[in-house]
Design an enzyme around this catalytic site. Structure first.
Site, PDB file in Angstrom:
ATOM      1  N   LYS A   1      25.619  25.575  -3.572  1.00  0.00           N
ATOM      2  CA  LYS A   1      24.662  24.349  -3.376  1.00  0.00           C
ATOM      3  C   LYS A   1      24.417  23.598  -4.363  1.00  0.00           C
ATOM      4  O   LYS A   1      24.515  22.268  -4.690  1.00  0.00           O
ATOM      5  CB  LYS A   1      23.280  24.924  -3.034  1.00  0.00           C
ATOM      6  CG  LYS A   1      22.432  24.108  -1.857  1.00  0.00           C
ATOM      7  CD  LYS A   1      21.378  24.980  -1.405  1.00  0.00           C
ATOM      8  CE  LYS A   1      20.470  24.063  -0.547  1.00  0.00           C
ATOM      9  NZ  LYS A   1      19.170  24.686  -0.233  1.00  0.00           N
TER      10      LYS A   1
ATOM     11  N   LYS B   1      -2.641  24.203   4.238  1.00  0.00           N
ATOM     12  CA  LYS B   1      -1.625  24.110   4.857  1.00  0.00           C
ATOM     13  C   LYS B   1      -1.284  24.799   6.264  1.00  0.00           C
ATOM     14  O   LYS B   1      -0.864  24.240   7.177  1.00  0.00           O
ATOM     15  CB  LYS B   1      -0.289  24.563   4.171  1.00  0.00           C
ATOM     16  CG  LYS B   1       1.052  24.557   4.276  1.00  0.00           C
ATOM     17  CD  LYS B   1       1.567  23.130   4.651  1.00  0.00           C
ATOM     18  CE  LYS B   1       2.875  23.220   5.362  1.00  0.00           C
ATOM     19  NZ  LYS B   1       3.294  21.984   5.660  1.00  0.00           N
TER      20      LYS B   1
ATOM     21  N   CYS C   1       8.954  25.013  11.083  1.00  0.00           N
ATOM     22  CA  CYS C   1       7.521  25.165  10.403  1.00  0.00           C
ATOM     23  C   CYS C   1       6.564  25.661  11.407  1.00  0.00           C
ATOM     24  O   CYS C   1       6.061  26.693  11.285  1.00  0.00           O
ATOM     25  CB  CYS C   1       7.159  23.749  10.080  1.00  0.00           C
ATOM     26  SG  CYS C   1       8.244  22.822   8.599  1.00  0.00           S
TER      27      CYS C   1
ATOM     28  N   LYS D   1       6.951  29.294  12.719  1.00  0.00           N
ATOM     29  CA  LYS D   1       6.841  30.302  11.510  1.00  0.00           C
ATOM     30  C   LYS D   1       5.416  30.237  11.072  1.00  0.00           C
ATOM     31  O   LYS D   1       4.811  31.366  10.742  1.00  0.00           O
ATOM     32  CB  LYS D   1       7.896  29.765  10.569  1.00  0.00           C
ATOM     33  CG  LYS D   1       7.806  30.377   9.095  1.00  0.00           C
ATOM     34  CD  LYS D   1       9.076  30.035   8.052  1.00  0.00           C
ATOM     35  CE  LYS D   1       8.512  28.584   7.379  1.00  0.00           C
ATOM     36  NZ  LYS D   1       7.797  28.898   6.210  1.00  0.00           N
TER      37      LYS D   1
HETATM   38  C1  UGA Z   1       5.594  19.614  10.734  1.00  0.00           C
HETATM   39  C2  UGA Z   1       4.329  18.867  10.380  1.00  0.00           C
HETATM   40  O1  UGA Z   1       4.330  17.660  11.252  1.00  0.00           O
HETATM   41  C3  UGA Z   1       4.411  18.426   8.854  1.00  0.00           C
HETATM   42  O2  UGA Z   1       3.442  17.769   8.560  1.00  0.00           O
HETATM   43  C4  UGA Z   1       4.629  19.530   7.961  1.00  0.00           C
HETATM   44  O3  UGA Z   1       4.559  19.263   6.830  1.00  0.00           O
HETATM   45  C5  UGA Z   1       6.069  20.166   8.208  1.00  0.00           C
HETATM   46  O4  UGA Z   1       5.940  20.703   9.753  1.00  0.00           O
HETATM   47  C6  UGA Z   1       6.236  21.342   7.479  1.00  0.00           C
HETATM   48  O5  UGA Z   1       5.455  22.467   7.434  1.00  0.00           O
HETATM   49  O6  UGA Z   1       7.219  21.380   6.673  1.00  0.00           O
HETATM   50  P1  UGA Z   1       8.415  19.070  11.343  1.00  0.00           P
HETATM   51  O7  UGA Z   1       8.281  20.464  11.511  1.00  0.00           O
HETATM   52  O8  UGA Z   1       9.072  18.200  10.455  1.00  0.00           O
HETATM   53  O9  UGA Z   1       6.818  18.894  10.668  1.00  0.00           O
HETATM   54  O10 UGA Z   1       7.973  18.339  12.942  1.00  0.00           O
HETATM   55  P2  UGA Z   1       7.025  17.619  13.814  1.00  0.00           P
HETATM   56  O11 UGA Z   1       7.249  16.216  13.903  1.00  0.00           O
HETATM   57  O12 UGA Z   1       5.816  18.105  13.477  1.00  0.00           O
HETATM   58  O13 UGA Z   1       7.317  18.129  15.182  1.00  0.00           O
HETATM   59  C7  UGA Z   1       7.553  19.743  15.666  1.00  0.00           C
HETATM   60  C8  UGA Z   1       7.553  20.083  16.820  1.00  0.00           C
HETATM   61  O14 UGA Z   1       6.706  19.632  17.754  1.00  0.00           O
HETATM   62  C9  UGA Z   1       9.136  19.262  17.445  1.00  0.00           C
HETATM   63  O15 UGA Z   1       9.688  20.079  17.969  1.00  0.00           O
HETATM   64  C10 UGA Z   1       8.552  18.154  18.440  1.00  0.00           C
HETATM   65  O16 UGA Z   1       9.270  17.879  19.374  1.00  0.00           O
HETATM   66  C11 UGA Z   1       7.240  18.838  18.743  1.00  0.00           C
HETATM   67  N1  UGA Z   1       6.110  17.874  19.310  1.00  0.00           N
HETATM   68  C12 UGA Z   1       5.656  17.009  18.375  1.00  0.00           C
HETATM   69  C13 UGA Z   1       5.925  17.855  20.343  1.00  0.00           C
HETATM   70  O17 UGA Z   1       6.269  18.701  21.266  1.00  0.00           O
HETATM   71  N2  UGA Z   1       4.776  16.888  21.171  1.00  0.00           N
HETATM   72  C14 UGA Z   1       4.275  16.144  20.237  1.00  0.00           C
HETATM   73  O18 UGA Z   1       3.288  15.408  20.468  1.00  0.00           O
HETATM   74  C15 UGA Z   1       4.482  16.314  18.774  1.00  0.00           C
END
Ligand code: UGA
Length: 434
Positions: free
Chosen positions: A35, A208, A264, A267
């Site tokens: 990597k 978190k 995220c 988990k």
């Molecule tokens: C999430 C958090 O939003 C971040 O703030 C956090 O830092 C991150 O995890 C992490 O812990 O590293 P992420 O996993 O990139 O971010 O994605 P999200 O945009 O939060 O979406 C997560 C899931 O929820 C996706 O599958 C999305 O489709 C779903 N989702 C989201 C819904 O089904 N409905 C919604 O209204 C919003």
């Protein structure tokens, strides 16, 4: 300021790149030599909008470097961010062996004061273990601090999130650690105007897990409401809009669909349930959040079964593999569940995703992958929407209908307007809308 970041996964690489972008001198360490070699060739191990250009620029301007040598990383800076993986262990608890290893190795190489900052998502009280481990492996009586600085960036928007965070949370237990972290974040706070929230380490660690679990809870809540909508003829999008205008609720994370995925939420909710259990509290509310998320997939799957009657030998086009648009990440993506279930039921699968498909294909080579959306839906008995990519939204409905063997769509992300699809002659099922 000189900063070391250990771990070049999503969080580590973006954090390192953004720290260098705001003027710090950054050394990223990863024990995966392949990597590191890739990064030194300016090849990105993940897809993230703008990342490659940012890494290239800062490497060329001499502010960003990559190494596999933790000793070099320890000598480079007194501030070391730990951004290694904390994957789920066998029972769902976070596996902290990589965090422990960094603590051990840094302690072994330290010859003067260091601040070790937990950037990875870790369960509350991890810092206590980290301190114990470091004390054991130190070669001399050297002063050090551990701090917690959780990351809240989203995949697909990682760079804007890291440069314009909603807040910077720092958990510290010494003035020295606080001053160092204030110096690290000064340029980011100046340009974004965000607040740096100082608190004790346990509270920062907990913030978190509590934040991610709350967001997952919002999604499961609206998905549960969507079930009632389906039973009553109400429209979940209208209900969400009506709820979201209340500033105490807010409009975000109220999109009903096939459930949350990614590396995220699944988990972190699991890890939070487990750490709570271990501490003596049964977090039943979160167990229900998980249950609703599981059932949502099953419920959407039951719509497919009901519509097709017999799934075997049906040609199904799956549009979208990534767990959300803007990323090639399909970890815990709802699409995974459907690919496995449909394959087990004997369906023939054709898949389309603008960026996740090549990786997914390596793991599931037995299915057909199409670069072109229309080619994917050709002669399909059913189209299943799994990710709300803009290309799917922009599909020509009449052309889609013409290409399919029978015009049936199950829309797991409420991408289309039910009325428009039905008027076009589709049998259309979405989530929480009749
Ligand atoms: C999430 C958090 O939003 C971040 O703030 C956090 O830092 C991150 O995890 C992490 O812990 O590293 P992420 O996993 O990139 O971010 O994605 P999200 O945009 O939060 O979406 C997560 C899931 O929820 C996706 O599958 C999305 O489709 C779903 N989702 C989201 C819904 O089904 N409905 C919604 O209204 C919003």
């Amino acid at each position: 300021m000189k900063i070391t970041v250990v771990g070049t996964g999503y969080v580590g690489l973006v954090t390192g790149a953004c720290f260098s972008e705001v003027g710090h001198e950054v050394l990223c360490v990863d024990n995966n030599e392949q990597k590191v070699a890739m990064l030194n060739r300016l090849e990105m191990p993940i897809y993230e909008d703008g990342l490659e250009a940012m890494v290239r620029k800062n490497v060329e301007e001499g502010r960003l470097r990559f190494t596999s040598c933790i000793k070099e990383g320890t000598e480079f800076s007194e501030v070391i961010f730990v951004a290694v993986g904390t994957p789920p262990g066998r029972s769902g608890e976070a596996n902290l062996s990589y965090v422990e290893q960094v603590g051990r190795e840094v302690a072994e190489h330290m010859t003067s004061y260091h601040l070790l900052v937990e950037k990875s998502t870790v369960p509350v009280n991890t810092s206590e273990q980290l301190k114990r481990t470091m004390t054991k492996y130190l070669r001399a009586d050297i002063d050090f601090d551990v701090a917690s600085n959780p990351e809240f960036l989203r995949e697909g928007r990682a760079i804007p999130d890291a440069l314009n965070p909603s807040r910077v949370v720092v958990g510290v237990e010494s003035k020295r650690a606080l001053l160092l972290l204030q110096e690290v974040y000064k340029p980011i706070m100046e340009r974004s105007g965000c607040r740096l929230l100082e608190m004790d380490i346990a509270s920062a660690e907990l913030t978190k897990h509590a934040s991610n679990s709350f967001l997952a809870m919002k999604i499961s809540y609206i998905n549960a409401v969507s079930r009632i909508c389906e039973l009553t003829g109400a429209n979940v999008e209208k209900v969400a809009e009506g709820m979201g205008l209340d500033p105490r609720i807010g409009p975000e994370f109220l999109r009903a669909g096939v459930g949350y995925g990614g590396s995220c939420f699944p988990k972190d909710v699991d890890a939070f349930v487990h750490i709570s259990e271990r501490l003596g509290y049964s977090f039943d509310l979160l167990k229900d959040v998980q249950k609703v998320n599981r059932e949502q997939r099953e419920h959407v799957f039951s719509k497919i079964k009901k519509e097709l009657w017999v799934v075997e030998n049906k040609r199904i086009a799956i549009l979208g593999i990534a767990f959300k648009p803007g990323t090639d990440d399909y970890r815990e993506a709802p699409a995974l569940y459907f690919v496995n279930e449909l394959a087990e039921h004997g369906a023939t699968l054709r898949l389309w995703d603008p960026i996740a498909a090549p990786h997914f294909k390596k793991e599931f080579p037995q299915h057909t992958y199409c670069e072109d959306l229309m080619e994917c839906v050709q002669d399909a008995d059913l189209v299943l929407v799994m990710t709300e990519w803009p290309e799917i939204k922009a599909l020509d409905i009449q052309a889609l209908k013409k290409a399919m063997k029978s015009p049936v769509m199950i829309d797991g992300r409420n991408v289309f307007d039910p009325e428009v699809l039905r008027e076009a002659g589709f049998i259309y099922h979405s989530v929480g809308r009749l």
